[in-house]
Structures are given as structure tokens and as C-alpha cells.
Design an enzyme around this catalytic site. Structure first.
Site, PDB file in Angstrom:
ATOM      1  N   ASP A 318      80.292  50.930  29.094  1.00  0.00           N
ATOM      2  CA  ASP A 318      81.554  50.198  28.479  1.00  0.00           C
ATOM      3  C   ASP A 318      82.267  50.941  27.285  1.00  0.00           C
ATOM      4  O   ASP A 318      81.841  51.908  27.028  1.00  0.00           O
ATOM      5  CB  ASP A 318      80.548  49.001  27.535  1.00  0.00           C
ATOM      6  N   GLU A 371      84.012  51.981  32.679  1.00  0.00           N
ATOM      7  CA  GLU A 371      85.110  50.818  32.341  1.00  0.00           C
ATOM      8  C   GLU A 371      86.026  51.473  31.388  1.00  0.00           C
ATOM      9  O   GLU A 371      85.816  51.850  30.233  1.00  0.00           O
ATOM     10  CB  GLU A 371      84.187  49.734  31.500  1.00  0.00           C
TER      11      GLU A 371
END
Length: 640
Positions: A318, A371
Site C-alpha cells: 500500500d 500501489e
């Protein structure tokens, strides 16, 4: 708080080599000795507690085993000068709740802390760690793991279903347990034709609305759904249904609730020493000090923990931009340049390379996914070739451009044609995954079907068109739960998806059926996944027909024996006698049509074969003449 004059611990069961590698930042299995572990010392059974707090004056373990009282015998003893503390408590046992009372050496101020390495924790709002020593599980996924180790995902299908466990389904308004999910989730994903499930973070977090992205217990399984064994059983069941498991993982920052990692010993410990670097104002969290050896051990060992203990097949990392850039989401004057005066976070870059290097070396077949929304180069290039070493990167640019395009009135799409074609200009710069994630269906952004232009018919048609175009576009795929049956309301983490609409409305049932058929089509056609990252696998027929808002392109298999021709019509207009150049002479057959009646379309399908004629068109020597249905994707295949 009472101060205890500690002495060197001579009874620690922690090996000298473990200690050395931990402080060097090279230990990748720190969870095997950090935290709370069953031990037998001097013939007495109990629990050994170990933690890292370099600026602590004293640390006392309190819990069920001592009635939460601070006692001399439960004070930890320093086992290194660099902040490693440990104590053996004879009467502590599996299931006991506990905390650390950490006193700072400069201020004498003390705080009650959860164990950073705890394997299980209390359900919010309670915050104690729980001794968890009974974690053994008999796995039955050997065949899956053998297959995984041999799989090259670049030339295999990868179609990911992103899932938030708490809101996929509930039972009587309450969270479903891992065991309850094991009875329904694997079968659903298999029937729908997805190859992988991606779980949003499964580590412990205090705030439901953070979706798990502001964790406190990195090693603690999310207690909302049950225990460690339950989660292992769920993963095992998924593997036995040939479904891979990807986990959202958050190594960049952590929740600043007081019982967590924040100022663990009264000073910056897991976060950066510099307040400006430590504070993440945008998310209200603290950033990890990725240059500190013990923090690197904590995080890389955490990745290894999830992979080894839970057989996780991939980590979606993330907020990689927050790790790469010192000035991420910061105004001028709010960030500190690196030693060269730049905005690159040198420690973050080194950490990501080390993480990916370790996983490549030790975890065969496990993938890492970034990401990342900037234009940072070589994210999915191997470390040894100068890259960050990720296997894949989410294509945020494609997502933003195409969602903007599909929301436009078709009258104006011809003026924004580049939005639907530009992605192929840079596609081969990274190993991209086309992702329509949870972030795109919350906070007023509308659900996926509600992003589509027009009345109800056009919204459903637009969704089918868009998803068929996505399946044809090079790159692996990811879709968020609820999109597959056309849920109109935005995702809400506090309630289950609106499954009832599938039974109540034919249009939702047809949409679910469409997704299943589309996924099956993707899986069965090698041309759609074998050459995602090879120029050979994609060729435009016509990328420039902006006036009619029609795209056409070819997808090919490695041996060039399988070719699919995609025609995407982004207008509600039927085009008759449309001339299209094709690469080969012969007979073409329709193999997929998003306008099919069974999907809720207008039923303008081609039931007969189409024969090419020797007439030049679009740079080819052969052409076909077809009817293109409105707001639809048509796929043709050479059959002879």
C-alpha cells in the site's frame, strides 16, 4: 511507577546470532523470538516475552497471569545495549491477555503498550495483546504451493477479486467468522472465474472505517472474524479451489493510537526521529523509520510471517509513493530533503529493494504488487537490473483516464479519445495490473455502474462495454467486490453488499451472469493473458476513430495461432456495414458480444461466419464488413 534496577539477563533463550542479525537489520524471522513465546526454562514451563525499546528505563509485563499488577519478578531485563528486553514468566499461558508497561529513561513517564509482535489481540475497543502459542495447523495445499513455485504469472491468467471481509457478507448483521466465510467465499470466487482474491488488510486495527490501512497489530490477525486457525483454514480452502490469496500490506505508516507503536518507549522508536518526517498529516498516522535496522526487521519479518504462516501468495504493498517520496502529500517547507538535496526517500527505496530481494530469494512464486501513482521508473524491474523489484504495479493512470472517459456523454467522447487509448503509449514501461479498486467506489465517487453515462439501459451496457474493453486491454485485472452485479450504492464498510438485488432484479442477475461469462472467456483464451507484457501480444487495428468513438485491436498468443479482434463501440449508435482491416484471410466468428440478450443487451449478435475479402483497410490486405452493436464490445476470432 516503580523503577527496577535491571541486570544482564543470563537466562534468555534467544540466540546470539538472532540478536546480532536483529540489530544489523538482517533478521527475516524476528517473529520467532520477539513477542510472546512458549518456553521451558529450568524445567519450568511458561512464556518468554521479548521486545525492543532502546530508550526505555524499565519494562514490566502485566496481564491475567499477575492480575494486571506491576511486580518486580515480571520486569524485563536488558539483553543488549541496543534496546532488546526480555523476561520469562512461569505462570503465563496461552490465552492470557497482557500489556507492556514501558517507562522512559529520561522522563520516568510510563505508557501501557500492546506487544508489537503479538499474534493476536483483543477486539476493539479493548487493546490488550493475547498470548497465542497454539497456532499449529495441518495444511492440505501442497499441490497448490508446488504449482505456485513453478508459475510465471506474466504469461498466465491473473484476474483478481478485491475483497473487504467485514462487508462482503454479514450474518445477522454481525461479522462473519473466517470459518463461516470458508463455507461460501471460495465457492463463489471459483464459480465467478476469478483466479485470485485480494484481501484488504487483515492485521488488527482499531477503527473499522480505516478499512485496515491504519494498523496497530501488524502480526495480529484481525479479531473481528475469529482466530489464527480460522484464517489458515480459509486460505487452505481457497488454495484447494485453485484460488490464490493476495494480502494488502501496509509497511509505510501506522496508527497513532497510544497503545500501539507510536513513541513506543516514550521517544520516536518505530517512526522517524525527525518530527517532520514522522508525521503523516494526510492520514493522521506516523511514518515508519525505514532506515532503522530494527524497524526493517520488524517489517520484512512481518511480510515473511504472513507468507510462511498463512501461505499468502502475494503482497499488494500500500501507498508506495509515501515510501518513495519525502515530499509526498506535503507542501514546500513541510519536508526535509535527502543528503543530496532531493525529494527521494533513500531509506524507503533501499527498504523496498531489500524487501523484494528477500522475498524473491526465499518465497518462490510469491508476487509483490505496488500501489503507486507517480511516474517513478522501473518499479517492476528486478533489483539486479536497477529497479525496485516488484512483480507488478497498479495502473492508476489507466484507471483515472478511462473512468473519466466512460462517464462522459458519448457526444463529447470524440473530443477526449486519447483518454481511452493513451495507456498503450506507456504500457510496456511496467508490468501493469488494471485495477478498479475500493478507492474508486467510495467518498462520493459513485459505484462503478453509477459512473457510467446515461439512463439505466446505457449504464448497464456501459458497464459491460467497459469491462469487456478492460479484459481485452493488456495487463492483469482487478475488480472490487460488488461491481460484478452492478451495485448502485457506493461501498459502505459498515454493511454487507446489497446481494438482495440479484434476486430482486433481472438486470443485476444478468450483470452477474455477464461477469461470470466474461471471466470464463478471459481464462479460456490464451491470447488474453499470454503476452500481456510482450509487444507481440497487442496490435492496434484502428486507434484513431475518434469521430465514431470506436476502438479496434488484436490480441495474440505466443505462437500467434490464437488471435482475437476486439471492436469497442463507445456510443449508443449501431454501425452497419462497418469495414475493418484484419491480419489474415479467412472466416471469422463472433466469440463474445457484450450486447448479448442473456446479459441484458439488445441482442445484436452475429450468428453466422464472416468472410474476409482481399481489400486493403487499416494497413491490412484483408478486410471484413460487420455490424457493431451500440455501447458494446464485440470480439471476433479467425476460425479457418
Amino acid at each position: 511507577m516503580k523503577n527496577k534496577n535491571s541486570k544482564q539477563n543470563t537466562h534468555s533463550t534467544i540466540g546470539e546470532q538472532d540478536i546480532h542479525y536483529f540489530h544489523e537489520g538482517k533478521h527475516i524471522y524476528a517473529y520467532e523470538f520477539m513477542g510472546a513465546h512458549k518456553a521451558c526454562e529450568g524445567g519450568i514451563e511458561g512464556i518468554r516475552f521479548t521486545t525492543w525499546a532502546p530508550n526505555a528505563k524499565s519494562i514490566c509485563v502485566i496481564g491475567d497471569f499477575n492480575y494486571w499488577q506491576v511486580e518486580d519478578k515480571n520486569y524485563m531485563e536488558p539483553i543488549t545495549d541496543a534496546g532488546l528486553w526480555s523476561v520469562f514468566i512461569p505462570n503465563a499461558k496461552n490465552g492470557d491477555k497482557y500489556k507492556f508497561v514501558v517507562t522512559n529513561k529520561d522522563t520516568n513517564h510510563y505508557v501501557y503498550k500492546s506487544d508489537p509482535y503479538a499474534f493476536f489481540s483483543e477486539l476493539r475497543p479493548n487493546t490488550a495483546s493475547i498470548i497465542t502459542t497454539e497456532t499449529q495447523y495441518t495444511w492440505s495445499d501442497d499441490k497448490w504451493l508446488e504449482k505456485r513455485a513453478k508459475t510465471n504469472y506474466y504469461d498466465n491468467p491473473m484476474n483478481v477479486y478485491e475483497l473487504h471481509l467485514a462487508s462482503w457478507k454479514t450474518k445477522d448483521g454481525k461479522f462473519m467468522t473466517y470459518d463461516e466465510l470458508s463455507e461460501t467465499l471460495p465457492q463463489y470466487i471459483k464459480e465467478m472465474g476469478y483466479t485470485h482474491v485480494e484481501f484488504m488488510p487483515l492485521h488488527e486495527h482499531p477503527l473499522d472505517a480505516s478499512w485496515g490501512y491504519q494498523p496497530t497489530g501488524f502480526y495480529s490477525v484481525n479479531s473481528r472474524h475469529g482466530d489464527i486457525i480460522g484464517l489458515k483454514r480459509l486460505v487452505d480452502k481457497l488454495h484447494n479451489n485453485d484460488i490464490g490469496v493476495i494480502l494488502d500490506w501496509v509497511p509505510g505508516h501506522f496508527c497513532k493510537d497510544q497503545h500501539g507503536l507510536i513513541y513506543f518507549d516514550g521517544t520516536p522508536c518505530y517512526e522517524y526521529q525527525e518530527h517532520t518526517k514522522a508525521i503523516n498529516k494526510g492520514w493522521g498516522t506516523h511514518n515508519f523509520d525505514l532506515g532503522r535496522n530494527e524497524v526493517k526487521c520488524f517489517l520484512i519479518s512481518n511480510a515473511m510471517y504472513w507468507i510462511n504462516e498463512f501461505h499468502i501468495d502475494g503482497l499488494r504493498v500500500d501507498a508506495v509513493s509515501n515510501i518513495l517520496y519525502l515530499n509526498y502529500d506535503r507542501e514546500d517547507g513541510q519536508w526535509i530533503p535527502n543528503i543530496y538535496g532531493g525529494h527521494e526517500n533513500l531509506e524507503g527505496i533501499a527498504f523496498l529493494k531489500e524487501l523484494n530481494g528477500v522475498l524473491k530469494h526465499t518465497c518462490k512464486g510469491v508476487v509483490t504488487i505496488a500501489e503507486e501513482s507517480s511516474s517513478w521508473p522501473d518499479i517492476s524491474t528486478p533489483v539486479e537490473k536497477g529497479g525496485l523489484g516488484f512483480d507488478f504495479k497498479w495502473n492508476m493512470g489507466w484507471m483515472n483516464d478511462t473512468l473519466r472517459y466512460i462517464s462522459l456523454d458519448p457526444v463529447y467522447r470524440k473530443y477526449h479519445h486519447n483518454l481511452i487509448t493513451f495507456s498503450m503509449v506507456y504500457h510496456y514501461s511496467e508490468k501493469f495490473i488494471l485495477s478498479i479498486s475500493h478507492d474508486e467506489v467510495v467518498h462520493g465517487k459513485k459505484s462503478l455502474i453509477n459512473k457510467m453515462w446515461g439512463d439505466l439501459w446505457n449504464k448497464y451496457a456501459g458497464l459491460r462495454l467497459y469491462m469487456s474493453y478492460m479484459i481485452g486491454h493488456p495487463g492483469k485485472k482487478l475488480i472490487f467486490m460488488g461491481s460484478e452485479f452492478g451495485q448502485f450504492v457506493e461501498w459502505r464498510e459498515y454493511e454487507q453488499l446489497q446481494w438482495q438485488v440479484v434476486d430482486q432484479y433481472e438486470s443485476h442477475k444478468q450483470t452477474l451472469h455477464f461477469f461470470k461469462k466474461l471471466n470464463d472467456f478471459y481464462h479460456n483464451e490464451t491470447a488474453l493473458w499470454q503476452c500481456d507484457y510482450d509487444h507481440h501480444g497487442f496490435r492496434w487495428i484502428d486507434a484513431d476513430n475518434s469521430q465514431q468513438s470506436i476502438l479496434s485491436f488484436i490480441r495474440s498468443s505466443k505462437d500467434n495461432k490464437q488471435k482475437l479482434i476486439f471492436i469497442c463501440n463507445f456510443t449508443p449508435v449501431t454501425y452497419y456495414d462497418y469495414h475493418l482491416g484484419v491480419p489474415d484471410a479467412g472466416s471469422y466468428k463472433e466469440v463474445f458480444n457484450s450486447d448479448n440478450l442473456e446479459f441484458g443487451g439488445s441482442g445484436q449478435v452475429m450468428a453466422t461466419e464472416i468472410f474476409s475479402s482481399p481489400q486493403s483497410s487499416h494497413g491490412f490486405e484483408q478486410r471484413i464488413t460487420i455490424k457493431i452493436p451500440p455501447m458494446a464490445t464485440l470480439v471476433l476470432k479467425l476460425i479457418k
